[in-house]
Write an enzyme that holds these catalytic residues in place. Sequence first.
Site, PDB file in Angstrom:
ATOM      1  N   CYS A 279      -5.708  -3.718   1.913  1.00 60.71           N
ATOM      2  CA  CYS A 279      -5.470  -3.722   3.325  1.00 60.71           C
ATOM      3  C   CYS A 279      -6.892  -3.753   4.200  1.00 60.71           C
ATOM      4  O   CYS A 279      -7.494  -4.812   4.174  1.00 60.71           O
ATOM      5  CB  CYS A 279      -4.775  -2.495   3.907  1.00 60.71           C
ATOM      6  SG  CYS A 279      -3.990  -2.721   5.439  1.00 60.71           S
TER       7      CYS A 279
ATOM      8  N   SER B  90      15.068  -3.349  31.712  1.00 61.50           N
ATOM      9  CA  SER B  90      16.344  -2.771  30.868  1.00 61.50           C
ATOM     10  C   SER B  90      17.102  -4.128  30.362  1.00 61.50           C
ATOM     11  O   SER B  90      17.694  -4.070  29.334  1.00 61.50           O
ATOM     12  CB  SER B  90      17.138  -1.769  31.786  1.00 61.50           C
ATOM     13  OG  SER B  90      17.648  -2.756  32.909  1.00 61.50           O
TER      14      SER B  90
ATOM     15  N   GLU C 118       0.903  -1.314  -0.115  1.00 62.82           N
ATOM     16  CA  GLU C 118       0.036   0.110  -0.055  1.00 62.82           C
ATOM     17  C   GLU C 118       0.796   1.245   0.023  1.00 62.82           C
ATOM     18  O   GLU C 118       1.802   1.412   0.807  1.00 62.82           O
ATOM     19  CB  GLU C 118      -0.850  -0.350   1.231  1.00 62.82           C
ATOM     20  CG  GLU C 118      -1.948   1.034   1.364  1.00 62.82           C
ATOM     21  CD  GLU C 118      -2.817   0.802   2.526  1.00 62.82           C
ATOM     22  OE1 GLU C 118      -3.941   1.602   2.540  1.00 62.82           O
ATOM     23  OE2 GLU C 118      -2.555   0.011   3.397  1.00 62.82           O
TER      24      GLU C 118
ATOM     25  N   LYS D 203      -9.204   3.196  -2.674  1.00 64.25           N
ATOM     26  CA  LYS D 203      -9.528   2.397  -1.530  1.00 64.25           C
ATOM     27  C   LYS D 203     -11.090   2.624  -1.449  1.00 64.25           C
ATOM     28  O   LYS D 203     -11.294   3.824  -1.111  1.00 64.25           O
ATOM     29  CB  LYS D 203      -8.575   2.586  -0.564  1.00 64.25           C
ATOM     30  CG  LYS D 203      -8.618   1.748   0.734  1.00 64.25           C
ATOM     31  CD  LYS D 203      -7.467   1.905   1.612  1.00 64.25           C
ATOM     32  CE  LYS D 203      -7.566   0.942   2.749  1.00 64.25           C
ATOM     33  NZ  LYS D 203      -6.336   1.266   3.583  1.00 64.25           N
TER      34      LYS D 203
ATOM     35  N   PRO E  41      20.318   2.664  29.552  1.00 68.31           N
ATOM     36  CA  PRO E  41      20.680   2.728  31.162  1.00 68.31           C
ATOM     37  C   PRO E  41      20.192   1.414  31.867  1.00 68.31           C
ATOM     38  O   PRO E  41      18.992   0.992  31.740  1.00 68.31           O
ATOM     39  CB  PRO E  41      19.711   3.804  31.572  1.00 68.31           C
ATOM     40  CG  PRO E  41      19.338   4.671  30.272  1.00 68.31           C
ATOM     41  CD  PRO E  41      19.324   3.711  29.304  1.00 68.31           C
ATOM     42  N   LEU E  42      21.220   0.493  31.939  1.00 70.26           N
ATOM     43  CA  LEU E  42      21.062  -0.832  32.531  1.00 70.26           C
ATOM     44  C   LEU E  42      21.078  -1.033  34.015  1.00 70.26           C
ATOM     45  O   LEU E  42      21.781  -0.648  34.777  1.00 70.26           O
ATOM     46  CB  LEU E  42      22.114  -1.809  31.859  1.00 70.26           C
ATOM     47  CG  LEU E  42      21.929  -2.940  31.712  1.00 70.26           C
ATOM     48  CD1 LEU E  42      20.831  -3.524  31.066  1.00 70.26           C
ATOM     49  CD2 LEU E  42      23.365  -3.864  31.292  1.00 70.26           C
ATOM     50  N   SER E  43      19.772  -1.079  34.561  1.00 72.81           N
ATOM     51  CA  SER E  43      19.517  -1.084  35.707  1.00 72.81           C
ATOM     52  C   SER E  43      19.727  -2.437  36.958  1.00 72.81           C
ATOM     53  O   SER E  43      19.865  -2.496  38.072  1.00 72.81           O
ATOM     54  CB  SER E  43      18.172  -0.669  36.015  1.00 72.81           C
ATOM     55  OG  SER E  43      17.299  -1.694  35.817  1.00 72.81           O
ATOM     56  N   GLY E  44      19.876  -3.612  36.116  1.00 74.42           N
ATOM     57  CA  GLY E  44      20.007  -4.660  36.908  1.00 74.42           C
ATOM     58  C   GLY E  44      18.560  -5.298  36.999  1.00 74.42           C
ATOM     59  O   GLY E  44      18.303  -6.419  37.440  1.00 74.42           O
ATOM     60  N   GLY E  45      17.429  -4.611  36.389  1.00 77.29           N
ATOM     61  CA  GLY E  45      16.038  -5.147  36.571  1.00 77.29           C
ATOM     62  C   GLY E  45      15.736  -5.972  35.026  1.00 77.29           C
ATOM     63  O   GLY E  45      16.479  -5.724  34.322  1.00 77.29           O
ATOM     64  N   ILE E  46      14.571  -6.492  34.922  1.00 75.70           N
ATOM     65  CA  ILE E  46      14.296  -7.313  34.010  1.00 75.70           C
ATOM     66  C   ILE E  46      13.833  -6.244  32.805  1.00 75.70           C
ATOM     67  O   ILE E  46      13.958  -6.677  31.660  1.00 75.70           O
ATOM     68  CB  ILE E  46      13.079  -8.231  34.472  1.00 75.70           C
ATOM     69  CG1 ILE E  46      12.769  -9.208  33.234  1.00 75.70           C
ATOM     70  CG2 ILE E  46      11.564  -7.447  34.478  1.00 75.70           C
ATOM     71  CD1 ILE E  46      11.900 -10.425  33.712  1.00 75.70           C
TER      72      ILE E  46
END
Length: 673
Positions: free
Chosen positions: A175, A365, A45, A114, A358-363
């Site tokens: 579509c 990130s 489309e 269309k 920013p990697l926090s250590g949590g699931i």
Amino acid sequence: MAHLVTVATCSLNQWALDYIENTARIIESIKQAKAAGAKLRVGPELEICGYGCLDHFLEQDLYLNCWEMLERILLDRECYDILLDIGMPVQHRNVRYNCRIICLNGKILLIRPKLWLANDGNYREMRHFTPWLRPQEHEEYHLPRMIQKLQGSSHVIFGDAVISTPETCFGAETCEELFTPDAPHTHMSLDGVEIITNSSGSHFTLRKLGIRLDLIKEATKKNGGVYLYSNQQGCDGDRLYYDGCAMIMVNGEVVAQGSQFSLNDVEVVTATIDLEEVRAYRSSISRGLQAAKSKVKYHRIQTDFELGSEDDDLDTAIRPTLPVQPRYHSPEEEIALCTGAYLWDYLRRSGTAGYLIPLSGGIDSCATATIVFSMCRMVIGACEAGNKQVIADVKRIAKYTKEIPKTPQELCNQILHTVYMGMSKQSSTETRSRARELADAIGSYHVNLDIDEIYNAQRNLVVNTLNFEPRFKTEKPPGTAAESLMLQNIQARIRMVTAYQFAQILPTTRQRPEAGGLLVLGSANVGESLRGYLTKYDCSSADINPIGSIDKSDLKRFIAWSETNFGIPCLRGFLTAVPTAELEPISDDYVQSDEADMGMTYDELTTFGRLRKYNKLGPYGMFQRLMHDWSKDRIRAPNDDGPAFEPAKIGEKVMNFFKFYAINRFVLLWPVV
């Protein structure tokens, strides 16, 4: 009369307003279709201008540029000897339409607008286009001068018509028309149309492919016939990802299916069809009487162009394409592949050097970083398969080493930067360790730092300016809720500023000052965004949030799947860890808990979100539904291990959810006491 015909459909990675390159991909798809022996080709489309042009569809320039690109296609002799179904917008009598342009050998046979526009969820087609409200009717369209010279006439048919060839008849739908109850393909089929094309700009959502396949299967199983489905592929420079998966179905069976998440810019799918099978099938189902009495008749545009030849019918080397089993990805695979393909598409066109998380250590990130690693796996796989475009993009982006990366980890080290921003009293050794282990496993360029000094400077602004010492509510003596929230939000917002600071400077410190900055990725899942469990302008503020439409339960399943399929054992620790924002001081008897702060579990939040979005339930409707699902007195079905609450508790939970949902929307629906 010939009855074996070869047809082609395709998925194209088209970008909004990228007219020249979009046209080059269209021409390439036509060449590939012809090389496979196809005599009919359908594309996505609005493929010339790109689907996601938004309010650019209101600009006159866009329509001029589309006609100029169509002229290129019509002039290209390599695009001859094949029927072309091409998508672009057209203005007719000062009304904007989303159209299909049916072409053959440098001339336009039909402009088909269309009929039904997508206008819900992410789609706003009614803002830009008007539907053609006269099914089975047509009129004349006055062509632009540049096209008149090629056409040899000033006008062409515009409207709802079909194309008749010596051996068959084909019609086009677009579509959304596939999804409508009174779909055009039914009326076309009853009027003897045997081949139907569908050109889509259908975006990806989890578990959507099954719906799409079921609709096409039903259309061809109920009516008989051939259905060619084409779709946009890639991110189109917008928030959405279009997942390709072009396919061809015959009489309710899949005979060809393209990839759903591909890094190829052009993917063509072909099949050889026996039209006699369509006719035999239609004679064996309950359609004859309805077809005979149908008053719906389409204008047939006649052409002597043959889709097949009698020589092909006699050639034993040519045979109809046999049915295949449709391919589906699990939701976990969909997350890995869709977001990976989207991020690569966005990165390679952004001109930046990579991503920062920013990697926090949590699931959350962790999931974002794992998704980038999935992207790297896809890219390395494409390089190993010899994808020239991907190889060229990797050489252009990955310049920290002279050699092209050979493993996902090597590529990840080039384009993914992770930063752990800790606090001495709030951050645990466990989260810091998990972040480090994950960075090592996926190969990201990792930075470990503390923000105590900046935090204390900001906190002391209040102490020195207002002569007031704010305290957390967990301290002794405890601070007020306002004090505690201020102190938590300082940390969260410092992390956002720090993330962008390092995103700008890291390529320079790695000896690539010419590379520009990095794109910052956020890690706020859909439930937290819905509930408002985040700080405005904290580290959830980012350039792209890959998990912004994924809930916690699906993220957990994705991480569990990745642990095994990506071979990353450290992911197990993220699954078993208690979710925490780590914004309050840790003590021997207290660790901040996300679920305690929110007043609901993530599973409950997922339930609330799905009932609100998919079931369209308000507070009272949701309470009624959950009385059936959560009441402790309900009659339990087999395997029903859901929660059991008193009615008052269910009501309290529902009200709590909608209160915070309303606050997050900046509208209070009722007094808060």
